[in-house]
Design an enzyme around this catalytic site. Structure first.
Site, PDB file in Angstrom:
ATOM      1  CD  GLN A  27      -3.064   0.853   0.399  1.00 54.85           C
ATOM      2  OE1 GLN A  27      -3.400  -0.244   0.029  1.00 54.85           O
ATOM      3  NE2 GLN A  27      -3.686   1.941   0.002  1.00 54.85           N
ATOM      4  CG  PHE A  28       1.738   3.746  -3.610  1.00 54.51           C
ATOM      5  CD1 PHE A  28       1.771   5.120  -3.771  1.00 54.51           C
ATOM      6  CD2 PHE A  28       0.816   3.008  -4.330  1.00 54.51           C
ATOM      7  CE1 PHE A  28       0.891   5.758  -4.636  1.00 54.51           C
ATOM      8  CE2 PHE A  28      -0.067   3.623  -5.192  1.00 54.51           C
ATOM      9  CZ  PHE A  28      -0.031   5.007  -5.347  1.00 54.51           C
ATOM     10  CB  THR A  29      -2.001   5.340  -0.677  1.00 59.39           C
ATOM     11  OG1 THR A  29      -2.628   4.243  -0.031  1.00 59.39           O
ATOM     12  CG2 THR A  29      -2.181   5.225  -2.186  1.00 59.39           C
TER      13      THR A  29
END
Length: 141
Positions: free
Chosen positions: A74-76
Protein backbone atom coordinates in the site's frame (compact mmCIF):
# COMPACT_ATOMS: atom_id res chain seq x y z
CA UNK A 1 8.19 0.88 7.03
CA UNK A 2 4.64 1.64 7.96
CA UNK A 3 1.75 -0.77 8.41
CA UNK A 4 -1.94 -0.45 9.13
CA UNK A 5 -3.08 -3.56 10.99
CA UNK A 6 -6.70 -4.54 11.46
CA UNK A 7 -8.07 -7.41 13.50
CA UNK A 8 -10.52 -9.16 11.18
CA UNK A 9 -12.96 -12.02 11.21
CA UNK A 10 -12.41 -12.38 7.45
CA UNK A 11 -10.65 -10.54 4.63
CA UNK A 12 -10.00 -10.95 0.93
CA UNK A 13 -8.35 -9.18 -1.97
CA UNK A 14 -9.58 -9.38 -5.55
CA UNK A 15 -7.72 -8.50 -8.75
CA UNK A 16 -9.51 -8.43 -12.12
CA UNK A 17 -12.57 -10.12 -10.60
CA UNK A 18 -10.54 -13.01 -9.14
CA UNK A 19 -9.86 -13.55 -5.44
CA UNK A 20 -6.07 -13.72 -5.11
CA UNK A 21 -5.82 -13.79 -1.30
CA UNK A 22 -8.31 -14.64 1.42
CA UNK A 23 -8.28 -15.40 5.14
CA UNK A 24 -10.94 -16.52 7.56
CA UNK A 25 -10.39 -15.16 11.03
CA UNK A 26 -9.65 -14.46 13.56
CA UNK A 27 -6.68 -12.95 11.80
CA UNK A 28 -4.91 -9.78 10.73
CA UNK A 29 -5.28 -7.73 7.59
CA UNK A 30 -2.09 -5.72 7.07
CA UNK A 31 -1.42 -2.88 4.64
CA UNK A 32 2.33 -2.32 4.23
CA UNK A 33 3.94 0.87 2.96
CA UNK A 34 7.63 1.34 2.17
CA UNK A 35 9.65 4.54 2.05
CA UNK A 36 13.01 5.18 0.36
CA UNK A 37 15.41 4.29 3.16
CA UNK A 38 13.69 1.16 4.48
CA UNK A 39 15.80 -1.98 4.83
CA UNK A 40 15.43 -5.78 5.00
CA UNK A 41 16.15 -5.50 8.73
CA UNK A 42 13.06 -3.30 9.13
CA UNK A 43 11.06 -5.89 7.16
CA UNK A 44 12.23 -8.54 9.63
CA UNK A 45 11.29 -6.36 12.61
CA UNK A 46 7.86 -5.60 11.16
CA UNK A 47 7.17 -9.29 10.55
CA UNK A 48 8.17 -10.17 14.12
CA UNK A 49 6.01 -7.36 15.49
CA UNK A 50 2.99 -8.46 13.45
CA UNK A 51 3.38 -12.12 14.43
CA UNK A 52 3.63 -11.28 18.13
CA UNK A 53 1.16 -8.38 18.33
CA UNK A 54 -1.36 -9.21 21.07
CA UNK A 55 -4.58 -7.78 19.63
CA UNK A 56 -6.61 -10.93 19.03
CA UNK A 57 -9.19 -12.28 21.49
CA UNK A 58 -8.03 -12.52 25.11
CA UNK A 59 -4.88 -10.53 24.26
CA UNK A 60 -3.52 -13.35 22.12
CA UNK A 61 -1.23 -12.89 19.13
CA UNK A 62 -1.36 -14.46 15.69
CA UNK A 63 1.53 -16.66 16.82
CA UNK A 64 -0.42 -17.81 19.90
CA UNK A 65 -3.44 -18.83 17.82
CA UNK A 66 -1.85 -19.70 14.48
CA UNK A 67 -4.05 -16.96 13.05
CA UNK A 68 -3.66 -16.08 9.36
CA UNK A 69 -2.53 -12.73 7.93
CA UNK A 70 -3.48 -11.03 4.68
CA UNK A 71 -0.60 -8.72 3.68
CA UNK A 72 -1.16 -6.12 0.96
CA UNK A 73 1.28 -3.55 -0.40
CA UNK A 74 0.00 0.00 0.00
CA UNK A 75 2.17 2.86 -1.25
CA UNK A 76 -0.51 5.37 -0.29
CA UNK A 77 0.42 4.93 3.38
CA UNK A 78 3.22 7.39 2.59
CA UNK A 79 0.90 9.90 0.92
CA UNK A 80 1.15 13.48 2.16
CA UNK A 81 -2.00 15.60 1.94
CA UNK A 82 -0.93 18.46 4.22
CA UNK A 83 -0.85 20.92 1.32
CA UNK A 84 -3.58 21.37 -1.22
CA UNK A 85 -6.12 18.76 -2.23
CA UNK A 86 -3.90 16.37 -4.16
CA UNK A 87 -1.68 14.04 -2.11
CA UNK A 88 2.03 13.84 -2.82
CA UNK A 89 3.58 10.38 -3.12
CA UNK A 90 7.20 11.56 -2.86
CA UNK A 91 7.84 9.67 0.40
CA UNK A 92 6.64 6.34 -1.06
CA UNK A 93 9.43 4.14 -2.38
CA UNK A 94 9.24 3.22 -6.08
CA UNK A 95 8.17 -0.30 -7.00
CA UNK A 96 11.67 -1.73 -7.54
CA UNK A 97 12.57 -0.69 -3.96
CA UNK A 98 9.23 -1.42 -2.29
CA UNK A 99 8.26 -4.77 -3.80
CA UNK A 100 11.25 -6.77 -2.47
CA UNK A 101 10.72 -5.30 1.00
CA UNK A 102 7.02 -6.17 1.10
CA UNK A 103 8.00 -9.65 -0.13
CA UNK A 104 10.57 -9.79 2.69
CA UNK A 105 7.88 -9.08 5.30
CA UNK A 106 5.82 -11.95 3.88
CA UNK A 107 8.83 -14.29 3.74
CA UNK A 108 9.82 -13.46 7.32
CA UNK A 109 6.27 -14.08 8.55
CA UNK A 110 6.25 -17.45 6.81
CA UNK A 111 9.64 -18.30 8.36
CA UNK A 112 8.07 -17.61 11.75
CA UNK A 113 5.31 -20.11 10.94
CA UNK A 114 2.54 -17.77 9.79
CA UNK A 115 -0.05 -18.62 7.18
CA UNK A 116 0.11 -15.55 4.92
CA UNK A 117 -2.03 -14.59 1.95
CA UNK A 118 -1.15 -11.61 -0.25
CA UNK A 119 -2.40 -9.22 -2.85
CA UNK A 120 -0.62 -8.51 -6.15
CA UNK A 121 2.02 -5.79 -6.01
CA UNK A 122 1.07 -2.76 -8.11
CA UNK A 123 -2.31 -4.15 -9.15
CA UNK A 124 -5.67 -2.41 -8.82
CA UNK A 125 -6.92 -4.39 -5.83
CA UNK A 126 -10.33 -4.54 -4.23
CA UNK A 127 -10.02 -5.31 -0.52
CA UNK A 128 -12.94 -6.59 1.53
CA UNK A 129 -12.85 -7.21 5.26
CA UNK A 130 -14.87 -7.43 8.39
CA UNK A 131 -12.99 -5.44 11.03
CA UNK A 132 -13.40 -7.20 14.37
CA UNK A 133 -13.68 -4.90 17.36
CA UNK A 134 -13.03 -2.73 15.46
CA UNK A 135 -9.31 -2.74 16.13
CA UNK A 136 -6.98 -0.80 13.81
CA UNK A 137 -3.37 0.16 14.58
CA UNK A 138 -0.64 2.01 12.74
CA UNK A 139 2.83 0.55 13.21
CA UNK A 140 6.15 2.08 12.21
CA UNK A 141 9.52 0.33 12.36
Amino acid sequence: MRAVVQRVSEASVTVDGRVVGQIDGPGLMVLVGVTHDDTPEQARKLAAKLWGLRILDEEKSASDLGAPLLVISQFTLYGDARKGRRPSWIAAAPGPVAEPLVDAVVAELRKLGAKVETGVFGADMKVALINDGPITLVLEV
